[in-house]
Design an enzyme around this catalytic site. Structure first.
Site, PDB file in Angstrom:
ATOM      1  N   GLY A 153       0.805  -1.227   0.000  1.00 13.81           N
ATOM      2  CA  GLY A 153       0.000   0.000   0.000  1.00 13.81           C
ATOM      3  C   GLY A 153       0.833   1.269   0.000  1.00 13.81           C
ATOM      4  O   GLY A 153       0.422   2.296   0.554  1.00 13.81           O
TER       5      GLY A 153
ATOM      6  N   ASN B  18       5.570   5.595 -11.315  1.00 16.59           N
ATOM      7  CA  ASN B  18       4.836   4.365 -11.004  1.00 16.59           C
ATOM      8  C   ASN B  18       3.360   4.580 -11.328  1.00 16.59           C
ATOM      9  O   ASN B  18       2.643   5.246 -10.586  1.00 16.59           O
ATOM     10  CB  ASN B  18       5.043   3.999  -9.530  1.00 16.59           C
TER      11      ASN B  18
ATOM     12  N   CYS C 278       0.779   0.625  -9.343  1.00 15.64           N
ATOM     13  CA  CYS C 278       0.646  -0.102  -8.075  1.00 15.64           C
ATOM     14  C   CYS C 278      -0.762  -0.693  -7.980  1.00 15.64           C
ATOM     15  O   CYS C 278      -1.752   0.048  -8.046  1.00 15.64           O
ATOM     16  CB  CYS C 278       0.891   0.829  -6.884  1.00 15.64           C
TER      17      CYS C 278
ATOM     18  N   ILE D 166       7.231  -5.472 -16.149  1.00 14.52           N
ATOM     19  CA  ILE D 166       5.891  -5.218 -15.666  1.00 14.52           C
ATOM     20  C   ILE D 166       5.927  -4.972 -14.142  1.00 14.52           C
ATOM     21  O   ILE D 166       6.835  -5.443 -13.463  1.00 14.52           O
ATOM     22  CB  ILE D 166       4.938  -6.408 -15.964  1.00 14.52           C
TER      23      ILE D 166
ATOM     24  N   THR E  17       3.470  -5.728 -10.727  1.00 14.00           N
ATOM     25  CA  THR E  17       2.891  -7.012 -10.324  1.00 14.00           C
ATOM     26  C   THR E  17       1.520  -7.253 -10.953  1.00 14.00           C
ATOM     27  O   THR E  17       0.793  -6.322 -11.290  1.00 14.00           O
ATOM     28  CB  THR E  17       2.756  -7.054  -8.793  1.00 14.00           C
TER      29      THR E  17
HETATM   30  C1  SIN Z   1       2.963  -1.459  -2.728  1.00 10.62           C
HETATM   31  O1  SIN Z   1       3.561  -0.637  -2.014  1.00 10.62           O
HETATM   32  O2  SIN Z   1       1.808  -1.827  -2.482  1.00 10.62           O
HETATM   33  C2  SIN Z   1       3.634  -2.022  -3.949  1.00 10.62           C
HETATM   34  C3  SIN Z   1       4.040  -0.961  -4.892  1.00 10.62           C
HETATM   35  C4  SIN Z   1       3.759  -1.267  -6.315  1.00 10.62           C
HETATM   36  O3  SIN Z   1       3.366  -2.385  -6.662  1.00 10.62           O
HETATM   37  O4  SIN Z   1       3.903  -0.376  -7.144  1.00 10.62           O
END
Ligand code: SIN
Length: 311
Positions: free
Chosen positions: A71, A126, A129, A189, A191
């Site tokens: 998160g 980014n 996420c 990529i 996730t």
């Molecule tokens: C995360 O902090 O939830 C993961 C960050 C991401 O997947 O960009």
């Protein structure tokens, strides 16, 4: 024999970067390898304001992979630039600042702040996420929104802008949107949205229910997406997704990636980058390459694949 590759004017000593979220701000693996060994690293994403992240549990192991739902926990861009950034800049490799936000203006404002702080050479935007409602499941999947985010960032900084793409949609139109908006490079990529259930408790293993799947399980998906994006853009592409060995790195370079990012592999093999770099050296020698650049895009029969249904 040279392992150097370039992202625009930025020279990486080798194509092995550590991915965002796997390395903190560049100190997390100092017991295992020195930053002078790797090409660079991407910071944990910072956001306009501090974030506490999602409730625990936030990680779950899966077959050949891992789910996370952190998160975007971080202390916010102002704190980061004041307290962390000066030390990040001292690292003897190329640091890439990762930023995440929930609106186009916020991305642009963070780029402006980074520019004012100084020293920023590359920023990974980014857009992908999967663990925050506004963090990629919505705007990272819309090429027009991605284009406008990049356009706003481009106005505020001359840093090398890398758009990090989500795999939770077709990445090709998103890549085109990012390029149209002024991206200098692409990374993919992030996730894949995934889920795992504790059958005894009859509850999801992650408190948030779903999270982002990483690790070797996603590598073939990442490779195919990287291949397709590399065929549609002239921008340098950074491959990410389950890369764990030197031969995984070679696979991504052969389909056209200029560099790669390693993330989840570090959790089970903290010296993986060192082994990859040694393996790349040996591969180049064995195949008669004086430079690793000779491997980039050198897939045999690459064009034939384009004639298939997946082009
Ligand atoms: C995360 O902090 O939830 C993961 C960050 C991401 O997947 O960009």
């Amino acid at each position: 024999m040279s392992l150097e590759v370039k992202l625009g004017d930025i020279v990486l000593r080798n194509p092995v970067l550590v991915a965002s979220g796997a390395y903190g701000y560049g100190d997390d693996y100092s017991a295992f390898f020195d930053n002078s060994v790797i090409g660079g690293f991407v910071t944990k994403s910072v956001t306009p304001r501090p974030r506490r992240g999602n409730p625990h549990p936030r990680v779950a192991e899966t077959p050949c992979g891992m789910l996370n739902s952190i998160g975007l926990e971080n202390s916010g861009i102002d704190h980061f630039l004041e307290r962390e950034w000066p030390a990040v800049l001292e690292k003897p490799c190329v640091p890439i600042l990762s930023i995440a936000a929930s609106a186009a203006e916020e991305y642009a404002e963070m780029c402006a702040k980074a520019e004012r702080a100084g020293g920023v050479r590359a920023i990974e935007i980014n857009l992908s996420c999967p663990n925050v409602k506004e963090g990629g499941r919505t705007f990272g999947t819309d090429p027009r929104v991605v284009e406008s985010i990049l356009r706003g960032c481009r106005r505020e900084t001359s840093a090398f802008l890398i758009a990090k793409l989500t795999p939770n949609t077709d990445p090709v139109p998103i890549a085109r949107g990012a390029e149209a908006g002024g991206a200098d490079g692409l990374s993919l990529i992030n996730t894949l949205l995934g889920m795992a259930i504790d059958v005894e408790r009859r509850r999801p293993k992650l408190a948030m229910g779903m999270g982002g799947l990483s690790g070797p399980a996603i590598r073939p998906v990442a490779l195919a997406m990287t291949y397709r994006v590399c065929r549609t853009t002239s921008l340098p592409v950074i491959g990410i997704g389950g890369i764990s060995t030197w031969s995984d790195v070679v696979e991504f370079l052969l389909v056209g990636a200029t560099a790669v990012q390693v993330g989840t592999a570090l959790f089970s093999d903290p010296v993986a980058p060192i082994e990859m770099i040694a393996g790349l050296n040996e591969y180049c020698v064995r195949h008669g390459h004086e430079s690793i650049t000779g491997v980039i895009g050198a897939l045999e029969s690459g064009d034939l694949i384009l004639e298939g249904v997946h082009a």
